[in-house]
Design a protein around this motif. Structure first.
Motif, PDB file in Angstrom:
ATOM      1  N   THR A 158       6.769 -19.090 -40.044  1.00  0.00           N
ATOM      2  CA  THR A 158       6.891 -20.419 -40.016  1.00  0.00           C
ATOM      3  C   THR A 158       8.124 -21.018 -38.683  1.00  0.00           C
ATOM      4  O   THR A 158       7.466 -21.669 -37.948  1.00  0.00           O
ATOM      5  CB  THR A 158       7.551 -21.118 -41.224  1.00  0.00           C
ATOM      6  N   GLU A 159       9.204 -20.328 -38.723  1.00  0.00           N
ATOM      7  CA  GLU A 159       9.872 -20.428 -37.712  1.00  0.00           C
ATOM      8  C   GLU A 159       9.649 -20.247 -36.334  1.00  0.00           C
ATOM      9  O   GLU A 159       9.649 -21.147 -35.234  1.00  0.00           O
ATOM     10  CB  GLU A 159      11.088 -20.042 -37.808  1.00  0.00           C
ATOM     11  N   LEU A 160       8.762 -19.051 -36.170  1.00  0.00           N
ATOM     12  CA  LEU A 160       8.258 -18.514 -34.790  1.00  0.00           C
ATOM     13  C   LEU A 160       7.183 -19.355 -34.487  1.00  0.00           C
ATOM     14  O   LEU A 160       6.966 -19.947 -33.202  1.00  0.00           O
ATOM     15  CB  LEU A 160       7.836 -17.151 -35.205  1.00  0.00           C
ATOM     16  N   LEU A 161       6.296 -19.735 -35.442  1.00  0.00           N
ATOM     17  CA  LEU A 161       5.223 -20.493 -34.986  1.00  0.00           C
ATOM     18  C   LEU A 161       5.782 -22.122 -34.443  1.00  0.00           C
ATOM     19  O   LEU A 161       5.053 -22.659 -33.378  1.00  0.00           O
ATOM     20  CB  LEU A 161       4.241 -20.796 -35.974  1.00  0.00           C
ATOM     21  N   ALA A 162       6.732 -22.499 -35.176  1.00  0.00           N
ATOM     22  CA  ALA A 162       7.366 -23.462 -34.802  1.00  0.00           C
ATOM     23  C   ALA A 162       8.031 -23.464 -33.248  1.00  0.00           C
ATOM     24  O   ALA A 162       7.788 -24.487 -32.480  1.00  0.00           O
ATOM     25  CB  ALA A 162       8.457 -24.328 -35.625  1.00  0.00           C
ATOM     26  N   THR A 167      13.999 -26.315 -25.911  1.00  0.00           N
ATOM     27  CA  THR A 167      15.312 -26.470 -24.870  1.00  0.00           C
ATOM     28  C   THR A 167      16.020 -25.193 -25.046  1.00  0.00           C
ATOM     29  O   THR A 167      16.090 -24.399 -25.905  1.00  0.00           O
ATOM     30  CB  THR A 167      16.093 -27.754 -25.421  1.00  0.00           C
ATOM     31  N   ASP A 168      17.121 -25.032 -24.257  1.00  0.00           N
ATOM     32  CA  ASP A 168      17.953 -23.981 -24.163  1.00  0.00           C
ATOM     33  C   ASP A 168      18.893 -23.935 -25.456  1.00  0.00           C
ATOM     34  O   ASP A 168      18.999 -22.982 -26.218  1.00  0.00           O
ATOM     35  CB  ASP A 168      19.187 -24.182 -22.844  1.00  0.00           C
ATOM     36  N   GLY A 169      19.227 -25.156 -25.878  1.00  0.00           N
ATOM     37  CA  GLY A 169      19.985 -25.390 -27.129  1.00  0.00           C
ATOM     38  C   GLY A 169      19.102 -25.098 -28.476  1.00  0.00           C
ATOM     39  O   GLY A 169      19.958 -24.230 -29.098  1.00  0.00           O
ATOM     40  N   ARG A 170      17.889 -25.390 -28.444  1.00  0.00           N
ATOM     41  CA  ARG A 170      16.999 -24.792 -29.720  1.00  0.00           C
ATOM     42  C   ARG A 170      16.782 -23.360 -29.423  1.00  0.00           C
ATOM     43  O   ARG A 170      17.009 -22.840 -30.662  1.00  0.00           O
ATOM     44  CB  ARG A 170      15.840 -25.595 -29.622  1.00  0.00           C
ATOM     45  N   ILE A 171      16.701 -22.830 -28.531  1.00  0.00           N
ATOM     46  CA  ILE A 171      16.798 -21.272 -28.385  1.00  0.00           C
ATOM     47  C   ILE A 171      17.803 -20.634 -28.959  1.00  0.00           C
ATOM     48  O   ILE A 171      17.939 -19.813 -29.615  1.00  0.00           O
ATOM     49  CB  ILE A 171      16.346 -20.861 -26.815  1.00  0.00           C
ATOM     50  N   GLU A 172      18.976 -21.100 -28.491  1.00  0.00           N
ATOM     51  CA  GLU A 172      20.226 -20.479 -28.795  1.00  0.00           C
ATOM     52  C   GLU A 172      20.398 -20.663 -30.511  1.00  0.00           C
ATOM     53  O   GLU A 172      20.808 -19.685 -31.157  1.00  0.00           O
ATOM     54  CB  GLU A 172      21.496 -20.999 -28.052  1.00  0.00           C
ATOM     55  N   THR A 173      20.126 -21.806 -31.176  1.00  0.00           N
ATOM     56  CA  THR A 173      20.388 -22.166 -32.354  1.00  0.00           C
ATOM     57  C   THR A 173      19.112 -21.244 -32.897  1.00  0.00           C
ATOM     58  O   THR A 173      19.613 -20.513 -34.157  1.00  0.00           O
ATOM     59  CB  THR A 173      19.933 -23.544 -32.911  1.00  0.00           C
ATOM     60  N   TYR A 174      18.083 -21.093 -32.613  1.00  0.00           N
ATOM     61  CA  TYR A 174      16.785 -20.334 -33.159  1.00  0.00           C
ATOM     62  C   TYR A 174      17.338 -18.605 -33.226  1.00  0.00           C
ATOM     63  O   TYR A 174      17.175 -18.096 -34.368  1.00  0.00           O
ATOM     64  CB  TYR A 174      15.532 -20.479 -32.521  1.00  0.00           C
TER      65      TYR A 174
END
Length: 508
Positions: free
Chosen positions: A162-166, A177-184
């Motif tokens: 689910t998270e990867l597909l999102a 975004t850079d921030g979302r990549i870091e959080t993920y």
């Protein structure tokens, strides 16, 4: 749907882009003593590994060759000599044990097609008759099954899927975004042993980002993979090296795209100008300059002289690009660090000139006489970043002037690192006159593990900088890791830095 995503990922990979996932697969499928040895002296081997045969209990020596795409009869005839070399050649690595039963493996991200399967069958009969190594073929269906369903590396679990597909959806709609990549990517830090899955997820994300022309964000994912492998105590050295090689390849792509426009700064400006050029041009410049600096550090660490020379020349030329010295917010403080410290390893004067331009730009953005509203914090999004740059000249702005600045902390620390007293004191005097407050964050990295924020990261609302004689006598904050790794982790984290490691970066 996820199987289609993994299938597309395999279909669009190059051989070297598959290195990380392949090493991760071997690790989780019970292989040990894994070594990546691709290069001029591989002698038919990309990877060496050992594994205990569950049927007999004996340890077998595996030698693997990886290929991208389908293998027809012409491709099979081209790769067969390499497999034959695997069978008889015992040179290549100290860990290769010629006394063990040997298995040659051809790994392909595609399928055997045409006359190749029949020829492979005959080849198997031949090596069996001669008593040589066994031959295994791992094809696309095998890889898709392992990458999706393996309990330690597979990405088909409900939460992972689910998270990867999102994330992949965000790649396609331009919302990543850079921030979302870091959080993920913090999910890769939760437990030991997650590095293999992180390698696969990162490879899938990077592949998708490259196909959508987002090399900058692909590099962000690569930096988070370095963090994941560095912080996983169960990760092998080969996994950590593979993550660094991946980032080095991405920075080389940046270098490839940048070099043609290095002779004339206007060439680069023309290629980036648009309706929002005031924002996009400096962002692109800072990202490119940072990538070149990171590539230089990695190439020198790997003792790749040719690549290091390319990066060094490109960085010196690109640092003259006006936008490279115009960070639009605290998010780009690590760009300033990487460029300055790597320039200083080969050209101190260029590093000082670059840092002086950065200091002038940042101070102007905080100058009320110039309608400065300050530069955006790490917590502020792209819209707020743009508003701070443009809103000071607009009567309609509702933003208050921001007084704190992580960028200013970085500038002062870098002036100390360079030993430039006049620059340091000039910046410090202006900081005081403009009522700018240098700030930073701190963390116990054994707990925070280089996450950008969280419960184990705390703010330092005011960083005090004393007069030169007092400040220079204080020891710089030590780096918790090696200098190059610290530089890479700081680039992925983006909220803190460790000046104590800058002096140990590899130089010419």
């Amino acid at each position: 749907m996820l199987r289609d995503v993994v299938g597309t990922f395999l279909d669009t990979l190059t051989e070297r882009e598959f290195d990380g996932p392949l090493l991760a697969l071997l690790h989780t499928r019970g292989f040990t003593d894994i070594h990546f040895i691709h290069g001029a002296f591989e002698f038919g081997k990309d990877v060496l590994a050992k594994k205990v045969d569950p049927a007999t209990g004996e340890t077998r020596q595996y030698v693997l060759q990886s290929k991208a795409g389908d293998i027809g009869q012409p491709e099979w005839r081209a790769v067969r000599p390499q497999l034959e070399e695997c069978e008889y050649n015992t040179i290549g690595h100290p860990s290769f044990d010629p006394d063990l039963p040997r298995v040659a493996v051809l790994v392909t991200t595609g399928r055997l097609k045409g006359a190749a399967p029949a020829d492979v069958t005959e080849y198997r009969k031949s090596v069996d008759t001669r008593g040589l190594a066994d031959l295994e073929i791992w094809e696309r269906p095998d890889l898709v099954e392992w990458l999706c369903d393996d309990p330690f590396i597979g990405v088909a679990g409900e939460v992972v899927q689910t998270e990867l597909l999102a994330m992949l959806t965000s790649v396609m709609d331009g919302g990543l975004t850079d921030g979302r990549i870091e959080t993920y990517s913090r999910r890769w830090l939760r437990t030991a042993g997650t590095a293999p899955r992180a390698s696969v997820e990162a490879a899938i994300l990077i592949n998708s980002l490259l196909r959508t022309q987002r090399l900058d964000l692909a590099l962000c994912v690569g930096l988070q993979l370095i963090r994941a492998t560095a912080q996983d105590p169960a990760a092998s050295e080969d996994a950590r090296s593979a993550a660094k090689r991946l980032v080095l390849r991405l920075t080389l792509q940046v270098c490839d795209q940048t070099e043609p426009s290095l002779k004339d700064p206007l060439d680069f400006i023309r290629s980036t100008v648009g309706q929002l050029a005031f924002l996009t041009y400096p962002v692109i410049c800072c990202r490119v300059a940072e990538a070149l600096a990171i590539g230089l550090a990695l190439a020198r660490e790997a003792k790749d002289g040719a690549a290091a020379t390319r990066f060094d020349e490109a960085l010196r030329a690109f640092a003259e690009q006006p936008g490279a010295a115009h960070p639009v917010g605290d998010l780009f403080a690590p760009s300033v660090v990487a460029v300055t410290v790597m320039l200083a390893t080969s050209d101190h004067a260029a590093a000082k000139a670059y840092l002086s331009r950065v200091a002038r730009w940042v101070l102007d953005r905080y100058d009320e006489d110039l309608a400065g509203l300050g530069l955006a914090s790490l917590a502020e999004d792209e819209e707020r970043t743009a508003e701070r740059l443009l809103g000071g000249s607009l009567a309609s702005t509702t933003l208050d002037r921001r007084t704190s600045s992580y960028l200013m902390t970085v500038v002062l620390d870098l002036a100390l690192h360079l030993g430039e007293m006049d620059l340091y004191e000039a910046v410090r005097d202006n900081v005081s006159a403009l009522r700018v407050v240098p700030h930073a964050t701190s963390a116990d990295e054994t707990k925070a593990r280089w996450a950008r924020g969280g419960t184990d990261v705390w703010p330092l609302p005011r960083v005090e900088f004393e007069s030169w004689d007092v400040q220079i006598a204080r020891p710089a904050q030590n780096s918790p890791t090696s200098p190059v790794l610290s530089l890479l982790l700081a680039a992925g984290c983006r909220s803190r830095h460790y000046p104590g490691g800058w002096g140990g970066l590899p130089s010419d």
